[in-house]
Scaffold this active site. Structure first.
Site, PDB file in Angstrom:
ATOM      1  N   HIS A 185       0.826  -1.214   0.039  1.00  0.00           N
ATOM      2  CA  HIS A 185      -0.074  -0.002  -0.028  1.00  0.00           C
ATOM      3  C   HIS A 185       0.861   1.214  -0.071  1.00  0.00           C
ATOM      4  O   HIS A 185       0.607   2.468  -0.681  1.00  0.00           O
ATOM      5  CB  HIS A 185      -0.995   0.021   1.145  1.00  0.00           C
ATOM      6  N   HIS A 230       5.192 -14.814   5.834  1.00  0.00           N
ATOM      7  CA  HIS A 230       5.820 -13.754   6.969  1.00  0.00           C
ATOM      8  C   HIS A 230       4.782 -13.260   8.019  1.00  0.00           C
ATOM      9  O   HIS A 230       5.232 -13.367   9.042  1.00  0.00           O
ATOM     10  CB  HIS A 230       6.273 -12.482   5.775  1.00  0.00           C
ATOM     11  N   GLU A 290       5.200 -13.651  11.888  1.00  0.00           N
ATOM     12  CA  GLU A 290       4.993 -12.503  12.520  1.00  0.00           C
ATOM     13  C   GLU A 290       3.387 -12.061  12.509  1.00  0.00           C
ATOM     14  O   GLU A 290       2.976 -10.829  12.917  1.00  0.00           O
ATOM     15  CB  GLU A 290       5.697 -11.208  12.083  1.00  0.00           C
ATOM     16  N   HIS A 336      14.650 -15.280   7.499  1.00  0.00           N
ATOM     17  CA  HIS A 336      13.299 -16.089   8.496  1.00  0.00           C
ATOM     18  C   HIS A 336      13.354 -17.679   8.321  1.00  0.00           C
ATOM     19  O   HIS A 336      13.128 -18.319   9.044  1.00  0.00           O
ATOM     20  CB  HIS A 336      12.008 -15.518   7.835  1.00  0.00           C
TER      21      HIS A 336
HETATM   22 CO    CO Z   1      10.492 -10.197   8.717  1.00  0.00          CO
END
Ligand code: CO
Length: 295
Positions: free
Chosen positions: A122, A180, A210, A242
């Site tokens: 966005h 993620h 997350e 990650h």
């Molecule tokens: Co991250």
């Protein structure tokens, strides 16, 4: 004519003249030649092995649109700073677009290589649009959708993954994708993706680092179904930090450790989604849709 009417007419005439002047201000009345460009925008990675994902995307875009110049930008300021220190500077979106303005591009397709339309997407969209509004900016700028946008994208992602699951997987083994995750409402896409997977293969799970679903929830699902083995696969464009640490690392809070502690054997697959040609094709198709708006 009354004095007030006369003033009003004059003001309207002046503003019309101003509008005409401003429309031509950037080129002094001359129309400039059309120059199309592509800006590929990713979150970024500082792990050089993970770059293979982005190289794969660039190759696919170049093959599909051989005549359109390609530029790159990373949205992560943290990654850009890290890369700059290593002597590998890469532009932010704003810097890349400013450079493209200087290079006299008129039509720019910005392709988001993000997975979902979260904060990063966005922000990218907002700032890209401003480059279309400013004086001397692009005649046309458009932002292509991230990986998971339309309903059909979910189906394509599911089919691409099911085709690429390691052949060593036996019946009853789970496949857990690590997304993620985000605080943005678009985080719902991960649970939606799991729903789409499970209609075709009930042993595929989608969790996030997350956001939600969390690994603890996925762990409970696996234990309830008495699953003994799980393939861990990143659902991020690159198999970066990650994937290597939070998913497959040896620390006790990694997904591998959490599941291993419950007696589940883990088999991590360190491959980013942009390493699957079928997934890359979805991003490239979104870019094609964006470019089609220039016709
Ligand atoms: Co991250």
């Amino acid at each position: 004519m009354k004095k007030t009417n006369w003033i009003a007419t004059l003001l309207v005439s002046i503003s019309i003249v101003c509008l005409i002047v401003s429309a031509n201000a950037s080129d002094h009345g001359k129309t400039r030649p059309i120059k199309k460009g592509i800006l590929l925008v990713a979150f970024g990675t500082s792990i050089s092995k993970a770059q293979i994902s982005y190289q794969n995307i660039e190759r696919a875009v170049r093959t599909r649109f051989p005549d359109i110049p390609i530029r790159w930008a990373y949205t992560s300021a943290f990654i850009r700073e890290k890369l700059a220190k290593q002597g590998q500077p890469i532009d932010s979106v704003e810097t890349a677009l400013a450079k493209m303005m200087d290079e006299k591009f008129t039509h720019v397709a910005v392709q988001s290589l993000h997975t979902i339309a979260g904060w990063e997407f966005h922000d990218l969209h907002k700032n890209a649009m401003l480059f279309g509004d400013m004086a001397g900016g692009f005649d046309h700028i458009i932002v292509g959708n991230p990986l998971l946008a339309a309903e059909s994208d979910f189906e394509r992602v599911v089919d691409a993954f099911l085709k690429n699951i390691p052949t060593s997987r036996r019946k009853g083994d789970a496949v857990i994708l690590m997304g993620h995750g985000t605080s943005h409402p678009s985080n719902a896409a991960y649970a939606a993706l799991m729903y789409h997977f499970q209609r075709k293969d009930p042993h595929v799970f989608v969790g996030t680092v997350e956001g939600t679903p969390e690994i603890t929830e996925i762990k409970e699902m696996l234990l309830t179904q008495n699953i003994k083995t799980a393939y861990l696969i990143p659902f991020m464009s690159v198999a970066g930090d990650h994937a290597m640490n939070d998913m497959a690392g040896e620390e006790e809070d990694s997904w591998k450790s959490i599941l291993t502690q419950t007696g589940i054997t883990c088999r991590p697959v360190l491959k980013g989604t942009a390493e699957y040609d079928e997934i890359v094709k979805i991003w490239v198709d979104h870019l094609k849709t964006a470019l089609a708006q220039f016709q």
